[in-house]
Design a protein around this motif. Structure first.
Motif, PDB file in Angstrom:
ATOM      1  N   LYS A 130     -27.531  -7.516  15.199  1.00 17.07           N
ATOM      2  CA  LYS A 130     -27.779  -8.354  14.026  1.00 17.07           C
ATOM      3  C   LYS A 130     -29.061  -7.961  13.299  1.00 17.07           C
ATOM      4  CE  LYS A 130     -25.380 -12.396  15.928  1.00 17.07           C
ATOM      5  NZ  LYS A 130     -25.519 -13.805  16.364  1.00 17.07           N
ATOM      6  N   ASP A 131     -29.944  -7.245  13.997  1.00 19.84           N
ATOM      7  CA  ASP A 131     -31.219  -6.861  13.397  1.00 19.84           C
ATOM      8  C   ASP A 131     -31.125  -5.580  12.569  1.00 19.84           C
ATOM      9  OD1 ASP A 131     -33.046  -8.931  14.514  1.00 19.84           O
ATOM     10  OD2 ASP A 131     -32.370  -8.072  16.420  1.00 19.84           O
ATOM     11  N   VAL A 132     -29.977  -4.890  12.637  1.00 21.13           N
ATOM     12  CA  VAL A 132     -29.805  -3.645  11.898  1.00 21.13           C
ATOM     13  C   VAL A 132     -28.500  -3.704  11.099  1.00 21.13           C
ATOM     14  CG1 VAL A 132     -31.057  -2.368  13.681  1.00 21.13           C
ATOM     15  CG2 VAL A 132     -28.558  -2.456  13.751  1.00 21.13           C
ATOM     16  N   LYS A 133     -28.302  -2.717  10.237  1.00 22.04           N
ATOM     17  CA  LYS A 133     -27.059  -2.602   9.477  1.00 22.04           C
ATOM     18  C   LYS A 133     -26.209  -1.516  10.130  1.00 22.04           C
ATOM     19  CE  LYS A 133     -29.295  -3.928   5.132  1.00 22.04           C
ATOM     20  NZ  LYS A 133     -29.683  -3.487   3.751  1.00 22.04           N
ATOM     21  N   VAL A 134     -25.253  -1.937  10.940  1.00 20.98           N
ATOM     22  CA  VAL A 134     -24.443  -0.986  11.693  1.00 20.98           C
ATOM     23  C   VAL A 134     -23.367  -0.379  10.802  1.00 20.98           C
ATOM     24  CG1 VAL A 134     -22.764  -0.733  13.566  1.00 20.98           C
ATOM     25  CG2 VAL A 134     -24.857  -2.061  13.927  1.00 20.98           C
ATOM     26  N   ILE A 135     -23.284   0.947  10.826  1.00 14.45           N
ATOM     27  CA  ILE A 135     -22.237   1.690  10.126  1.00 14.45           C
ATOM     28  C   ILE A 135     -21.344   2.314  11.189  1.00 14.45           C
ATOM     29  CG2 ILE A 135     -21.724   3.464   8.418  1.00 14.45           C
ATOM     30  CD1 ILE A 135     -23.501   1.238   7.339  1.00 14.45           C
ATOM     31  N   ASN A 136     -20.066   1.980  11.165  1.00 15.75           N
ATOM     32  CA  ASN A 136     -19.140   2.490  12.183  1.00 15.75           C
ATOM     33  C   ASN A 136     -18.638   3.885  11.800  1.00 15.75           C
ATOM     34  OD1 ASN A 136     -17.369   2.694  14.358  1.00 15.75           O
ATOM     35  ND2 ASN A 136     -15.747   1.570  13.319  1.00 15.75           N
ATOM     36  N   LEU A 137     -19.117   4.916  12.500  1.00 16.69           N
ATOM     37  CA  LEU A 137     -18.707   6.298  12.254  1.00 16.69           C
ATOM     38  C   LEU A 137     -18.441   6.989  13.579  1.00 16.69           C
ATOM     39  CD1 LEU A 137     -21.368   7.389   9.581  1.00 16.69           C
ATOM     40  CD2 LEU A 137     -18.982   6.774   9.147  1.00 16.69           C
ATOM     41  N   ASP A 138     -17.440   7.881  13.598  1.00 20.17           N
ATOM     42  CA  ASP A 138     -17.223   8.639  14.821  1.00 20.17           C
ATOM     43  C   ASP A 138     -18.349   9.654  14.990  1.00 20.17           C
ATOM     44  OD1 ASP A 138     -16.637  11.068  13.443  1.00 20.17           O
ATOM     45  OD2 ASP A 138     -14.497  10.613  13.363  1.00 20.17           O
ATOM     46  N   PHE A 139     -18.356  10.359  16.118  1.00 21.80           N
ATOM     47  CA  PHE A 139     -19.497  11.196  16.472  1.00 21.80           C
ATOM     48  C   PHE A 139     -19.794  12.260  15.414  1.00 21.80           C
ATOM     49  CE2 PHE A 139     -17.513  10.036  20.673  1.00 21.80           C
ATOM     50  CZ  PHE A 139     -18.424   9.034  20.968  1.00 21.80           C
ATOM     51  N   ASN A 140     -18.779  12.998  14.988  1.00 22.85           N
ATOM     52  CA  ASN A 140     -18.999  14.076  14.028  1.00 22.85           C
ATOM     53  C   ASN A 140     -19.386  13.537  12.654  1.00 22.85           C
ATOM     54  OD1 ASN A 140     -18.418  16.082  15.925  1.00 22.85           O
ATOM     55  ND2 ASN A 140     -16.236  16.048  15.448  1.00 22.85           N
ATOM     56  N   ALA A 141     -18.758  12.440  12.255  1.00 23.65           N
ATOM     57  CA  ALA A 141     -19.078  11.841  10.950  1.00 23.65           C
ATOM     58  C   ALA A 141     -20.515  11.315  10.931  1.00 23.65           C
ATOM     59  CB  ALA A 141     -18.099  10.720  10.628  1.00 23.65           C
ATOM     60  N   ALA A 142     -20.970  10.779  12.043  1.00 28.80           N
ATOM     61  CA  ALA A 142     -22.337  10.257  12.123  1.00 28.80           C
ATOM     62  C   ALA A 142     -23.354  11.386  11.973  1.00 28.80           C
ATOM     63  CB  ALA A 142     -22.544   9.531  13.448  1.00 28.80           C
ATOM     64  N   VAL A 143     -23.076  12.512  12.615  1.00 26.73           N
ATOM     65  CA  VAL A 143     -23.978  13.662  12.509  1.00 26.73           C
ATOM     66  C   VAL A 143     -24.035  14.150  11.060  1.00 26.73           C
ATOM     67  CG1 VAL A 143     -24.254  16.096  13.139  1.00 26.73           C
ATOM     68  CG2 VAL A 143     -23.735  14.406  14.903  1.00 26.73           C
ATOM     69  N   ALA A 144     -22.862  14.218  10.424  1.00 31.49           N
ATOM     70  CA  ALA A 144     -22.815  14.677   9.036  1.00 31.49           C
ATOM     71  C   ALA A 144     -23.549  13.713   8.105  1.00 31.49           C
ATOM     72  CB  ALA A 144     -21.361  14.835   8.590  1.00 31.49           C
ATOM     73  N   ALA A 145     -23.369  12.429   8.332  1.00 31.29           N
ATOM     74  CA  ALA A 145     -24.014  11.422   7.485  1.00 31.29           C
ATOM     75  C   ALA A 145     -25.529  11.451   7.628  1.00 31.29           C
ATOM     76  CB  ALA A 145     -23.480  10.032   7.824  1.00 31.29           C
ATOM     77  N   LEU A 146     -25.993  11.661   8.857  1.00 34.60           N
ATOM     78  CA  LEU A 146     -27.434  11.732   9.086  1.00 34.60           C
ATOM     79  C   LEU A 146     -28.017  12.974   8.424  1.00 34.60           C
ATOM     80  CD1 LEU A 146     -29.854  10.356  10.450  1.00 34.60           C
ATOM     81  CD2 LEU A 146     -29.376  11.720  12.498  1.00 34.60           C
ATOM     82  N   ALA A 147     -27.319  14.084   8.544  1.00 33.11           N
ATOM     83  CA  ALA A 147     -27.787  15.331   7.932  1.00 33.11           C
ATOM     84  C   ALA A 147     -27.863  15.204   6.418  1.00 33.11           C
ATOM     85  CB  ALA A 147     -26.869  16.486   8.326  1.00 33.11           C
ATOM     86  N   ALA A 148     -26.922  14.433   5.841  1.00 30.87           N
ATOM     87  CA  ALA A 148     -26.877  14.246   4.390  1.00 30.87           C
ATOM     88  C   ALA A 148     -27.773  13.097   3.923  1.00 30.87           C
ATOM     89  CB  ALA A 148     -25.441  14.003   3.946  1.00 30.87           C
ATOM     90  N   LYS A 149     -28.461  12.462   4.845  1.00 32.69           N
ATOM     91  CA  LYS A 149     -29.360  11.341   4.555  1.00 32.69           C
ATOM     92  C   LYS A 149     -28.621  10.159   3.923  1.00 32.69           C
ATOM     93  CE  LYS A 149     -33.382  14.365   3.997  1.00 32.69           C
ATOM     94  NZ  LYS A 149     -34.520  14.755   3.138  1.00 32.69           N
ATOM     95  N   GLN A 150     -27.361   9.998   4.304  1.00 35.98           N
ATOM     96  CA  GLN A 150     -26.581   8.856   3.822  1.00 35.98           C
ATOM     97  C   GLN A 150     -26.824   7.608   4.664  1.00 35.98           C
ATOM     98  OE1 GLN A 150     -22.658  10.564   4.045  1.00 35.98           O
ATOM     99  NE2 GLN A 150     -22.771  11.408   1.967  1.00 35.98           N
TER     100      GLN A 150
END
Length: 337
Positions: A170-190
């Motif tokens: 509840k203290d964070v904004k959780v984004i549900n992404l699978d492992f590969n999608a999460a890595v890509a999103a982090l790399a893209a600063k999304q």
């Protein structure tokens, strides 16, 4: 509660002669053992990491059942635990190597599964953040966008890590992404951060992420356990096959728990998963394989797994908590593993 595998085999083979003959007939009729695994690979090959990759590379199960004409069908699921639980529910698989949360959710939701062995323990998880974000601690995640793969061991790991410092999802904004999608999103600063496995170190090596902490820095809070499960139907119908499979699995366990095989293990998994070897090398630099891969359902493993069940209930990830000791396959439980 440790038990020599010879004793396990004798317990599975303990019924009267008539029962043994019946089981032999059933084993003869069995043509295939269907095993499900979350696919951790980033490439075209399949990888489940740990014991799965060793079993497949050395063809251990295939060799063990060749004389009976029983084939081994490995099925890898990018959807990980949630999809494997669906496969269990639909009668599509007999066994599965699963992380703790998916296994717990399935059991809590009424899937008739039996706990057969441990497959990993104390597996580290990492906090990956956008470089220069200033995020150094879990408290710094308040209000931030954090990617996790819901329904998998990663989610329970994250919840345990947060709980260790008095926080929750509840203290964070959780984004549900699978492992590969999460890595890509982090790399893209999304997103601002991601909580996940050693794959995040690849981003660190490229300067696309910082890894301010992992579960070892938290005293083990949030580390992941993994298990081998079987359907109740399969375990009850083929106790001799299950016993033979557990005995064969021990060949992989013995190889894995020899720390002299660490380099060979790193090369094996890296090749199958299409990850640079430096990822696993970095991940395991402060861990011995003998700490991670024992298969015994020992008291400490079961106690930690019970803690995961209780936490999942507390975080409302499951509705019905249960006793882990009652989850253990009856033949193993009777032996007081």
């Amino acid at each position: 509660m440790n038990l020599p595998f010879k004793r396990v085999i004798s317990l599975f083979a303990a019924p009267a002669l008539a029962g043994l003959l019946a089981f032999s007939v059933q084993a003869d009729e069995l043509k295939e053992i269907r095993i499900a695994v979350p696919d951790l690979s980033a490439g075209t090959q399949h990888s489940g990491g740990g014991i799965v990759d060793v079993l497949r590379d050395q063809q251990i199960f295939e060799k063990a059942f060749a004389d009976q004409g029983i084939k081994i069908q490995w099925s890898f699921f990018k959807g990980a635990g949630p999809v494997i639980n669906e496969a269990f529910a639909n009668g599509q698989v007999d066994l599965a190597y699963l992380g703790d949360l998916a296994a717990i959710i399935g059991k809590s939701n009424g899937l008739d599964t039996r706990l057969l062995s441990a497959s990993a323990r104390g597996v580290k998880q990492y906090l990956g953040v956008v470089p220069g974000s200033g995020i150094k601690t879990l408290q710094d995640l308040k209000g931030k966008r954090v990617a996790i793969f819901r329904g998998t061991a990663t989610q329970l790991s994250f919840d345990a890590a947060l709980a260790s410092v008095g926080l929750s999802e509840k203290d964070v904004k959780v984004i549900n992404l699978d492992f590969n999608a999460a890595v890509a999103a982090l790399a893209a600063k999304q997103i601002d951060a991601s909580w996940g496995s050693s794959g995040l170190t690849a981003l660190q090596a490229k300067g696309l992420a910082e890894l301010p902490l992992n579960t070892k820095d938290l005293g083990g809070a949030g580390s992941v356990q993994a298990v081998l499960l079987g359907t109740g139907k399969f375990v009850d119908a083929h106790p001799d096959v299950v016993a033979k499979l557990l005995k064969a699995q021990q060949q992989a366990v013995e190889w894995l728990t020899q720390d002299s095989n660490k380099d060979a293990y790193v090369q094996l998994v890296s090749g199958l998963a299409s990850y640079p070897p430096v990822i696993l090398t970095q991940d395991l630099k402060d861990q011995n394989l003998s700490e991670v891969f024992p298969s015994t359902l020992d008291p400490l493993f079961l106690e930690n797994l019970q803690g995961k069940v209780d936490l999942a209930a507390q975080q409302k990830l499951i509705r019905k908590p249960f006793k882990v000791t009652e989850w253990v396959a009856p033949e193993l439980a009777a032996a007081k593993l």
